[in-house]
Scaffold this active site. Structure first.
Site, PDB file in Angstrom:
ATOM      1  N   ASP A 120       1.695  10.316   3.328  1.00 35.65           N
ATOM      2  CA  ASP A 120       2.445  11.228   4.182  1.00 35.65           C
ATOM      3  C   ASP A 120       1.486  12.206   4.860  1.00 35.65           C
ATOM      4  OD1 ASP A 120       4.609  12.251   5.378  1.00 35.65           O
ATOM      5  OD2 ASP A 120       5.477  13.189   3.602  1.00 35.65           O
ATOM      6  N   CYS A 164      23.046  38.542  14.087  1.00 33.46           N
ATOM      7  CA  CYS A 164      23.202  39.992  14.036  1.00 33.46           C
ATOM      8  C   CYS A 164      23.063  40.508  15.462  1.00 33.46           C
ATOM      9  CB  CYS A 164      22.102  40.558  13.138  1.00 33.46           C
ATOM     10  SG  CYS A 164      21.694  42.269  13.468  1.00 33.46           S
ATOM     11  N   CYS A 183      17.903  46.600  14.343  1.00 33.61           N
ATOM     12  CA  CYS A 183      17.936  45.911  13.048  1.00 33.61           C
ATOM     13  C   CYS A 183      16.502  45.842  12.518  1.00 33.61           C
ATOM     14  CB  CYS A 183      18.502  44.506  13.200  1.00 33.61           C
ATOM     15  SG  CYS A 183      18.420  43.571  11.661  1.00 33.61           S
ATOM     16  N   LYS A 204       2.422   4.518   1.257  1.00 39.67           N
ATOM     17  CA  LYS A 204       2.539   5.066   2.604  1.00 39.67           C
ATOM     18  C   LYS A 204       2.200   6.554   2.508  1.00 39.67           C
ATOM     19  CE  LYS A 204       5.632   5.221   6.580  1.00 39.67           C
ATOM     20  NZ  LYS A 204       5.513   6.626   6.887  1.00 39.67           N
ATOM     21  N   CYS A 227      25.711  42.539   9.495  1.00 37.41           N
ATOM     22  CA  CYS A 227      24.342  42.224   9.102  1.00 37.41           C
ATOM     23  C   CYS A 227      23.971  42.948   7.802  1.00 37.41           C
ATOM     24  CB  CYS A 227      23.394  42.637  10.222  1.00 37.41           C
ATOM     25  SG  CYS A 227      21.669  42.489   9.754  1.00 37.41           S
ATOM     26  N   TYR A 233      -6.687   2.069   6.751  1.00 37.71           N
ATOM     27  CA  TYR A 233      -5.779   0.969   6.426  1.00 37.71           C
ATOM     28  C   TYR A 233      -5.547  -0.064   7.523  1.00 37.71           C
ATOM     29  CZ  TYR A 233      -2.479   4.364   8.469  1.00 37.71           C
ATOM     30  OH  TYR A 233      -1.876   5.276   9.278  1.00 37.71           O
ATOM     31  N   GLU A 252       0.853  -1.205   0.000  1.00 33.11           N
ATOM     32  CA  GLU A 252       0.000   0.000   0.000  1.00 33.11           C
ATOM     33  C   GLU A 252       0.875   1.236   0.000  1.00 33.11           C
ATOM     34  OE1 GLU A 252      -2.001  -0.065   3.770  1.00 33.11           O
ATOM     35  OE2 GLU A 252      -3.004  -1.963   3.363  1.00 33.11           O
ATOM     36  N   LYS A 260      10.876   2.936   2.296  1.00 33.90           N
ATOM     37  CA  LYS A 260      10.876   4.374   2.020  1.00 33.90           C
ATOM     38  C   LYS A 260      11.395   4.678   0.615  1.00 33.90           C
ATOM     39  CE  LYS A 260       9.880   6.853   5.415  1.00 33.90           C
ATOM     40  NZ  LYS A 260      10.522   7.212   6.598  1.00 33.90           N
ATOM     41  N   CYS A 266      21.235  45.770   8.744  1.00 32.69           N
ATOM     42  CA  CYS A 266      21.459  46.954   9.590  1.00 32.69           C
ATOM     43  C   CYS A 266      22.931  47.275   9.782  1.00 32.69           C
ATOM     44  CB  CYS A 266      20.795  46.768  10.953  1.00 32.69           C
ATOM     45  SG  CYS A 266      21.621  45.570  12.007  1.00 32.69           S
TER      46      CYS A 266
HETATM   47  S1  IVH Z   1       0.064   0.649   8.869  1.00 30.42           S
HETATM   48  C1  IVH Z   1       0.322  -1.419  12.699  1.00 30.42           C
HETATM   49  N1  IVH Z   1      -0.368   1.608   6.456  1.00 30.42           N
HETATM   50  O1  IVH Z   1       3.058   5.509   8.630  1.00 30.42           O
HETATM   51  C2  IVH Z   1       0.129  -0.692  11.455  1.00 30.42           C
HETATM   52  N2  IVH Z   1       0.641   3.029   8.081  1.00 30.42           N
HETATM   53  O2  IVH Z   1       5.683   5.208   9.894  1.00 30.42           O
HETATM   54  C3  IVH Z   1       0.648   0.665  11.508  1.00 30.42           C
HETATM   55  N3  IVH Z   1       1.097   5.287   7.290  1.00 30.42           N
HETATM   56  O3  IVH Z   1       1.971   5.492  11.958  1.00 30.42           O
HETATM   57  C4  IVH Z   1       0.428   1.494  10.368  1.00 30.42           C
HETATM   58  N4  IVH Z   1       0.304   5.029   5.257  1.00 30.42           N
HETATM   59  O4  IVH Z   1       0.764   7.035  10.256  1.00 30.42           O
HETATM   60  C5  IVH Z   1       0.111   1.841   7.689  1.00 30.42           C
HETATM   61  N5  IVH Z   1      -0.841   2.361   4.326  1.00 30.42           N
HETATM   62  C6  IVH Z   1      -0.367   2.595   5.533  1.00 30.42           C
HETATM   63  C7  IVH Z   1       0.168   3.845   5.907  1.00 30.42           C
HETATM   64  C8  IVH Z   1       0.670   4.017   7.191  1.00 30.42           C
HETATM   65  C9  IVH Z   1       0.864   5.878   6.115  1.00 30.42           C
HETATM   66  C10 IVH Z   1       1.746   5.953   8.437  1.00 30.42           C
HETATM   67  C11 IVH Z   1       1.054   5.751   9.758  1.00 30.42           C
HETATM   68  C12 IVH Z   1       2.078   5.109  10.642  1.00 30.42           C
HETATM   69  C13 IVH Z   1       3.342   5.571  10.005  1.00 30.42           C
HETATM   70  C14 IVH Z   1       4.507   4.689  10.364  1.00 30.42           C
END
Ligand code: IVH
Length: 695
Positions: free
Chosen positions: A131, A438, A444, A129, A420, A238, A127, A326, A423
Site C-alpha cells: 500500500d 457554525c 467562533c 500488494k 456551536c 515488481y 505477491e 483485496k 461559540c
Molecule cells: S503489478 C501491470 N504488483 O497496486 C502491473 N502492483 O492497484 C501493475 N501494487 O498500480 C502493477 N503492490 O501501485 C503490482 N506486487 C505488486 C503491487 C502492485 C502494489 C500497486 C501498484 C498498482 C496498484 C494497482
C-alpha cells in the site's frame, strides 16, 4: 432517516445522467485530493463505492458514458511543479477480486482466452500488494537515469532527485542488466516510521499524515529533495517497463533477476502451482498482516509465464494476466463512550466517536470519525453503544455499525447540537449539503484558530518552525489574532524571547522565518486564505487566471454583481463554476475578511503568478498595445502579458510578435501592417490567452 442513493436499476435516464455528472465531479475531486495533494477526505472504501456506482450506472446506460468518465482514468494528471515524463510503456492499474470465486474465475478466463487444455497447469506468482505509490525507474547503461510517478498512467512527474534518496534504489545495476531497463515498483513507508514522522510533524506543529501511504506520497512529492532525504522511504520492485534485453521466461525468474541486479523484491512473494495454492497464501498473509512492518491491502496474482502474459495483453487500463485480491478491512469491536463535536476552519461540525482504545491492524485507535449527522442517524449510533470499527488502510478509522444486542437499556438517540459547542452560534445546514456549520465565522474561536493554523500550514505560508501548536499558544496569549499579526510579531520581540522554552536565539530564528515568507506567490496566498472549496488546485486556477493580487481583488468585488462581466468571467474559469464562485464572493465581501485582506496586502509582497513557460502562448514574445482597449485598462493588459512571460514594448519594430490594436489605433497599426506583423483585436488577443490557460 435519510435514504441512500437510489438503486441503479431504478434510475431514469435523466437521473442517471445527473448521477454520472455528479460522480465524475466527485471522483475527479477526490483523485486530485489523493494524488496531487496527499490529503484525502474520504476513506478508500468510500472512494471505491463511488467508482463502483459509476461503473454500475455506465454499464446500464452505456450511451450516457461521459467523455471525462472516471472509468477511463487511472489516478490523476500530474500536479504542477515537477516536469512531466511520458512513460515509454503505460503504467497500468489492476482489476480487483473480492472473493475466492473472483479468483477462480480469473484463472478460468485466462484458460479460455489462451485456449488451454484441462491438463495444462497455470502457475501463478502471488505477491503482497504493497500500500504505497508506484514509481518507474529507468536505467541507462546500468545507471539510474530517470524516475517518475505513475501520474495518469501515460504521463507522470519527474521525481528522479527524490528517488535517489531511497537506499533500496540502486544507483547502478549489476553488469548483466539490460542496457536500457525500466523497473516498476512501490515506494512505501513502514508503519513505525510513519508514526515517528507524525510525531515529529506534531511537535513542529505541522500537518500530520492520514496513513503511511499518504506520508510516502507527501514525502516523495517534495519539490525539495533534501526534505525527502529526511523521510525513511523504501522500494519493492515488481514489474518491468521498457527493456532492451531479456527478463527471463517467467515472472518468477524475472523476480530472481531483479534481486540479482540489485533491487529489493518482497520476500513473501511465492510461486504457486494453481489458484488454490495462491488462495492459501492469501489467507496465510491476511492472518499475519498486522505483524508485517508495512501496510498491504491485498495479494496480487500474476500469471507466471511471460509468453502467456504477452498473449493475454491488457484490457482498458489493466493487464489480463494479473488481478489484485483485496483484503477485507480490518475490524474490531469496542465501546463508544461519547460523541464529541469538532469545529473546523470553515465551521463544519464533525461528530467524532470517543472510543475505548483498541488495536486494529497494528494501530491503537481511540477516536473514529462519524462524518456527519446523517451518518449518525443512518447508523443510529449512541453513547454507550458497542460498535464495530474498521481501518481500511487509513489511520482515521470508521464506525461500521452498532452491535444492537449489546446496547444498554435506556440509551437515547444522539441529538445533533443546534448551537456551536465552541461559540454558541446557530448551526445551519445549507440546501443540498450534508454538513452542518457554525454560523459564528471568526467570532467562533475554533474557526478562527483553524483558519490561522491553515494560514501557516505546509502548502500555505509554511513558516519554518511555526506550526499549529505555536499558533494556538500565541493566540491564547494574545500575541496574534489575525493573520497579519504574524508579520508584526517582531514588534514584541522581548515578550516572545521571554516565553517559557524560548530565548533570544529562537525568537530571532522565528522572525527570520517569518520575514522569509513576507514575499509569497499568489497561488499560495489565495490557498492560505482558507476560502471554502478553494484548495490548492482552485487557488492555482485563480492565480493563473487573474495573474496578480490587485486584479483578483478588484474582480472579486466586481463579481458581487451577478450581472457583471467579472462574475461571468469568474464562473467561466475552467474548474471553478457557480458554487465555488459563491464561496469566493462571500469571502471577499465579508467586512472582517476585507479588513484582513487590506492589512495583509499592505504587509506582504504578493508575487504575480508566473506562468510555466510552455504553458503560455506568449512566453518570450514581444507585444505592443495600441488604440483603446475595451475589456481592461492598458495597465492591466500590460501586467497580464508580463505575468504570462511576454515583453511589452511601446513601439513597433521587426522584432514585434503581436500588435494588439483597439479602436482608434493609428500609426503603430499602420506600421505593423507594412511590416506584415500579426495584428490582433482585443478579443482575439484574450482568446489566445485563455487557450493557453486550458492547454
Ligand atoms: S503489478 C501491470 N504488483 O497496486 C502491473 N502492483 O492497484 C501493475 N501494487 O498500480 C502493477 N503492490 O501501485 C503490482 N506486487 C505488486 C503491487 C502492485 C502494489 C500497486 C501498484 C498498482 C496498484 C494497482
Amino acid at each position: 432517516m435519510t435514504s441512500g442513493p437510489k438503486a441503479v436499476d431504478e434510475l431514469s435516464e435523466d437521473e442517471a445522467r445527473q448521477a454520472l455528472a455528479s460522480l465524475a465531479e466527485q471522483i475527479a475531486r477526490h483523485d486530485a485530493l489523493y494524488h496531487q495533494q496527499d490529503t484525502p477526505e474520504i476513506s478508500d472504501a468510500d472512494y471505491d463505492v463511488l467508482r463502483k456506482q459509476n461503473a454500475a450506472i455506465e454499464e446500464r446506460f452505456p450511451n450516457l458514458v461521459r467523455d471525462d468518465s472516471p472509468s477511463g482514468r487511472v489516478g490523476a494528471a500530474p500536479a504542477a511543479g515537477f516536469s512531466k515524463v511520458a512513460h515509454a510503456r503505460p503504467m497500468l492499474s489492476l482489476s480487483n477480486a473480492f472473493s475466492d470465486d473472483d479468483v477462480t474465475e480469473f484463472v478460468a478466463r485466462v484458460r479460455r482466452f489462451l485456449g488451454l487444455e484441462e491438463t495444462e497447469t497455470v502457475e501463478i506468482v502471488a505477491e503482497p500488494k504493497i500500500d504505497g505509490l508506484s514509481a518507474s525507474l529507468r536505467y541507462e547503461n546500468g545507471v539510474f537515469a530517470l524516475g517518475a510517478t505513475r501520474g495518469d498512467g501515460a504521463t507522470g512527474e519527474d521525481i528522479t532527485a527524490n528517488l535517489r534518496t531511497i537506499t533500496d534504489i540502486p544507483e547502478s545495476l549489476s553488469p548483466e542488466a539490460p542496457a536500457t531497463f525500466e523497473v516498476r515498483g512501490e515506494v512505501y513507508m513502514s508503519r513505525d516510521d510513519f508514526f515517528a514522522l507524525n510525531e515529529r510533524q506534531r511537535a513542529a506543529g505541522s500537518k500530520e499524515f492520514a496513513n503511511p501511504r499518504n506520508a510516502a506520497a507527501g514525502s516523495l512529492r517534495q519539490l525539495d529533495a533534501s526534505i525527502t532525504a529526511t523521510r525513511p522511504l523504501h522500494f519493492f520492485a515488481y514489474s518491468v517497463g521498457e527493456s532492451s534485453g531479456a527478463t527471463g521466461k517467467t515472472h518468477w525468474e524475472f523476480l530472481a533477476l531483479l534481486d540479482r541486479w540489485g533491487f529489493s523484491v518482497n520476500p513473501h512473494s511465492r510461486l504457486c502451482a494453481d489458484s488454490s495454492e495462491a488462495l492459501a497464501l492469501y489467507r496465510e498473509i491476511d492472518t499475519a498482516r498486522a505483524s508485517l512492518p508495512y501496510d498491504i491491502d491485498g495479494i496480487v496474482y500474476k500469471i507466471n509465464r511471460l509468453d502467456w502474459q504477452n498473449r493475454l495483453g491488457m484490457v482498458s487500463r489493466a493487464p489480463r494476466w494479473a488481478i489484485a485480491h483485496k483484503f477485507a478491512a480490518e475490524q474490531a469491536e469496542t465501546l463508544l463512550h461519547d460523541i464529541s463535536i469538532q469545529v473546523g476552519r470553515t465551521g463544519a461540525l464533525t461528530p467524532v466517536a470517543e472510543l475505548e482504545p483498541i488495536t486494529v491492524g497494528g494501530v491503537v485507535v481511540s477516536r473514529a470519525t462519524l462524518h456527519n449527522a446523517d451518518e449518525i442517524e443512518r447508523k443510529d449510533v449512541r453513547s454507550g453503544d458497542t460498535v464495530v470499527i474498521q481501518r481500511a488502510g487509513d489511520v482515521i478509522p470508521q464506525v461500521v455499525r452498532v452491535v444492537a444486542e449489546k446496547r444498554p437499556a435506556g440509551s437515547k438517540p444522539f441529538s445533533f447540537p443546534t448551537h456551536c459547542p465552541e461559540c454558541g452560534s446557530l448551526v445551519v445546514q445549507e440546501d443540498g449539503e450534508v454538513v452542518r456549520r457554525c454560523t459564528g465565522g471568526l467570532i467562533c474561536p475554533a474557526q478562527a484558530l483553524e483558519r490561522l493554523k491553515h494560514f501557516v500550514s505546509r502548502n500555505a505560508f509554511d513558516i519554518e518552525g511555526f506550526g499549529g501548536k505555536h499558533i494556538e499558544a500565541f493566540r491564547n496569549d494574545g500575541l496574534i489574532e489575525t493573520p497579519a499579526d504574524i508579520f508584526r510579531l517582531s514588534d514584541r520581540a522581548d515578550e516572545i524571547a521571554n516565553r517559557e522554552g524560548w530565548g533570544q536565539q529562537s525568537a530571532d530564528n522565528l522572525f527570520a522565518a517569518i520575514e522569509a515568507r513576507r514575499t509569497i506567490s499568489l497561488d499560495r496566498f489565495i490557498y492560505a486564505l482558507g476560502v471554502r472549496q478553494v484548495g490548492q488546485s482552485n487557488a492555482r486556477l485563480l492565480a493563473r487566471h487573474y495573474g496578480s493580487y490587485d486584479i483578483l481583488a478588484t474582480a472579486m468585488t466586481e463579481a458581487q454583481d451577478p450581472e457583471s462581466e467579472a462574475y461571468s468571467a469568474l464562473i467561466a474559469i475552467d474548474g471553478i463554476g457557480p458554487s465555488v464562485a459563491t464561496d469566493l464572493i462571500a469571502f471577499f465581501s465579508e467586512d472582517h475578511n476585507r479588513t484582513v485582506l487590506e492589512d495583509l496586502s499592505r504587509t506582504l509582497e504578493i508575487e504575480p503568478f508566473i506562468q510555466e513557460e510552455n504553458d503560455s502562448p506568449i512566453a518570450g514574445r514581444t507585444v505592443v498595445f495600441t488604440g483603446t482597449l475595451e475589456k481592461m485598462t492598458r495597465g492591466e493588459a500590460k501586467a497580464r502579458a508580463e505575468t504570462l512571460g511576454a515583453k511589452v514594448s511601446g513601439s513597433v519594430s521587426k522584432k514585434t510578435d503581436y500588435v494588439v490594436a483597439g479602436p482608434g489605433a493609428g500609426s503603430k497599426a499602420k506600421k505593423a501592417a507594412e511590416l506584415g506583423l500579426t495584428i490582433l483585436s482585443e478579443e482575439e488577443w484574450l482568446d489566445m490567452l485563455s487557450e493557453g490557460n486550458t492547454s
